[in-house]
Design an enzyme around this catalytic site. Structure first.
Site, PDB file in Angstrom:
ATOM      1  N   ASP A 212       0.836  -1.192   0.000  1.00 31.79           N
ATOM      2  CA  ASP A 212       0.000   0.000   0.000  1.00 31.79           C
ATOM      3  C   ASP A 212       0.880   1.254   0.000  1.00 31.79           C
ATOM      4  O   ASP A 212       1.877   1.325   0.719  1.00 31.79           O
ATOM      5  CB  ASP A 212      -0.883  -0.018   1.248  1.00 31.79           C
ATOM      6  CG  ASP A 212      -1.862   1.141   1.304  1.00 31.79           C
ATOM      7  OD1 ASP A 212      -2.704   1.237   0.394  1.00 31.79           O
ATOM      8  OD2 ASP A 212      -1.782   1.938   2.253  1.00 31.79           O
ATOM      9  N   GLU A 277       1.472  -0.726  -5.140  1.00 30.72           N
ATOM     10  CA  GLU A 277       0.527   0.332  -5.465  1.00 30.72           C
ATOM     11  C   GLU A 277       1.365   1.611  -5.498  1.00 30.72           C
ATOM     12  O   GLU A 277       1.636   2.217  -4.461  1.00 30.72           O
ATOM     13  CB  GLU A 277      -0.572   0.453  -4.415  1.00 30.72           C
ATOM     14  CG  GLU A 277      -1.583   1.542  -4.767  1.00 30.72           C
ATOM     15  CD  GLU A 277      -2.200   2.248  -3.560  1.00 30.72           C
ATOM     16  OE1 GLU A 277      -3.286   2.846  -3.728  1.00 30.72           O
ATOM     17  OE2 GLU A 277      -1.611   2.221  -2.466  1.00 30.72           O
TER      18      GLU A 277
END
Length: 544
Positions: A212, A277
């Site tokens: 993330d 990401e």
């Protein structure tokens, strides 16, 4: 405690190169205990469904101990399961069953920030300014006569300032919600902690990590201003994501972190992997996250952002494939996720949006590389646009009025009434309500129904897994000459070729010479000598 199943599936170190990965938004997938929130037990119960769908791996959104301010992306303990979702024994049982069914497990790792309830942050608050405990986060003195102004002009991705002032006068950085303080990744203790977290879950048998905010851990020295803010220009800094440089994203030093992580992943058998990401201002900078000494993949969000036109898709595909060539790693394709409006709705909603979403799925699944599906897209679920404000839980909603809750509504499994089998029999609880129209979109309603979106995905995934021209070793994309508004590309294997044709022209088109139709998102007319492809439709043709 050690994992019950520390050994991964049969060792295929390159399994991720052409994998179809199914994103499970844990709280909205399946509820095993009737409290209205999805959990690890629910995932375990539904693993046969995912096997039969034809996916290779599951990516689970965060299930760690958390106050759930941002749906688990505010982590208070990286080595335990939040009681909302079960416990470590439930995780071990789930991963054991998944591996037995041939499914790999990728877990979300959230390294940019912790929860404000993390023991490190509570210790930092108690210790006060200048303490060693505060060095693990980004605390700073304010500007102005009495330090009453934030240290710089940085903005939260969720809207508003990225700094919160404490009663002792110092400010702390949070690029997301104030309950998500950013870590100081220049601190050796932070780096050592996350290397240990990686090993903890690898020892339990996980096959990979989704990182993330992979571009966010390092901030520019001196914490310089961006130079504009929404307060002065009306433009939010987040508009620069993927388009320009920000002093708190995509700093060169972030790559040192991944160069330290890669040997850890490589030390475990079975091709343990990591996907970023990451947002960067150029394809070249994004490519730096991928390589034999860093991460295995980075999401290609440009495909998700493509408009419904042949030119837009062609440009995005060509760019992504060129980037893949640069780094020697496959592209990752994605149409929806838990942060973006579902593509049925983005493409026009209603019948038009569903038609286009089905065609886009065939386009995506025929491309080389790996594919990430978001739960419910195989059912053709649209965005829920009319959720009552009082039920929305996205922390961004209170700050900007924008909400991601509409793509997070629990998926329907069966039955006549909401929540459509989301929980055990007789349970009527669901943390977000499903629309009445979803009765016809449930798994039960679509299973075995000719022409349903679920059966389309099942058919396409069967072909993808068995056809040599769609394998990881098949040939590259070879574009075919077509009329305006039509995309067609061929992929070749030694004894077969498969051509994907997509009609984005606004009128039916005649398709000749590509061979036998295998899968189509809408009914074709005509015979083998030539077929008519309807508007907003796609089809795969085989020639041997």
């Amino acid at each position: 405690m050690t994992a019950t199943d520390p050994t991964p599936l049969a060792s295929d170190d390159d399994w991720w190169r052409a994998a179809v990965v199914y994103q499970v938004y844990v709280r909205s997938f399946a509820d095993s205990d009737g409290d209205g929130v999805g959990d690890l037990g629910g995932i375990r119960q539904r693993l046969p469904y995912l096997r039969d769908l034809g996916v290779d791996a599951l990516w689970l959104t965060p299930f760690y101990t958390s106050p759930q301010i941002d749906a688990g992306y505010d982590v208070a303990d990286y080595r335990d399961v939040d009681p909302l979702f079960g416990d470590l024994a439930d995780f071990d049982a789930m991963i054991t069953d998944a591996h037995a069914l041939g499914l790999r497990i990728i877990v979300d790792l959230v390294p940019n920030h912790t929860s404000s309830a993390h023991p490190w942050f509570t210790a930092a608050l108690a210790a006060g300014p200048g303490s060693p405990e505060r060095e693990r986060y980004l605390f700073a003195d304010g500007r102005g006569v009495d330090g009453e102004l934030p240290p710089n002009d940085w903005e939260s991705i969720f809207g508003g300032p990225a700094w919160t002032r404490l009663p002792d006068g110092q400010w702390y950085l949070h690029l997301f919600d104030p309950a998500q303080p950013d870590l100081n990744w220049r601190h050796p203790r932070v780096r050592a902690e996350f290397e240990d977290v990686l090993r903890f879950w690898l020892d339990r048998g996980v096959d990979g990590f989704r990182i993330d905010v992979a571009h966010g851990m390092i901030k520019a020295e001196g914490l310089p201003d961006v130079g504009f803010s929404s307060m002065t220009t009306g433009r939010r800094q987040s508009e620069l994501l993927g388009k320009g440089r920000l002093p708190y994203f995509d700093q060169d030093e972030v790559h040192d972190i991944y160069r330290a992580w890669r040997p850890i992943l490589d030390s475990y058998p079975g091709g343990r992997m990591a996907v970023a990401e990451a947002w960067a201002e150029t394809p070249q900078r994004l490519a730096r996250y991928i390589g034999p000494d860093e991460l295995h993949q980075a999401f290609s969000f440009d495909f998700l952002d493509a408009t419904w036109s042949a030119d837009s898709f062609r440009k995005v595909i060509d760019t992504a494939l060129a980037e893949a060539t640069i780094v020697g790693a496959p592209t990752t394709w994605v149409l929806s996720n838990h942060d973006r409006q579902r593509h049925v709705t983005r493409y026009g909603d209603g019948e038009v949006g569903l038609r286009r979403a089905r065609a886009a799925a065939l386009l995506m699944l025929a491309l080389p590389g790996s594919t990430y599906l978001y739960q419910g897209e195989e059912l053709g679920l649209p965005e829920v646009l009319d959720l009552p404000d009082a039920l929305r839980q996205d922390p961004a909603f209170l700050r900007t009025g924008e909400s991601r809750d509409g793509c997070r509504v629990p998926i329907p499994w069966g039955g006549e009434l909401p929540p459509y089998g989301f929980g055990p029999q007789g349970s009527e609880l669901s943390w977000l309500p499903a629309p009445a129209t979803w009765r016809a979109l449930s798994v039960a309603a679509q299973t075995g129904t000719p022409g349903s979106t679920l059966e389309l995905y099942r058919a396409a995934l069967r072909v993808r897994h068995t056809h040599p021209a769609l394998s990881a070793t098949a040939g590259p994309v070879v574009w075919q000459e077509t009329g305006p508004g039509v995309l067609a590309f061929r992929r070749d294997a030694d004894d077969a070729a498969l051509t994907c044709v997509v009609n984005l022209s606004g009128a039916p088109v005649r398709i000749d010479g590509y061979g036998r139709p295998m899968v189509a998102s809408a009914d074709l007319t005509g015979q083998d000598a030539g077929h008519v492809l309807p508007v907003d439709a796609a089809a795969w043709f085989e020639r041997r």
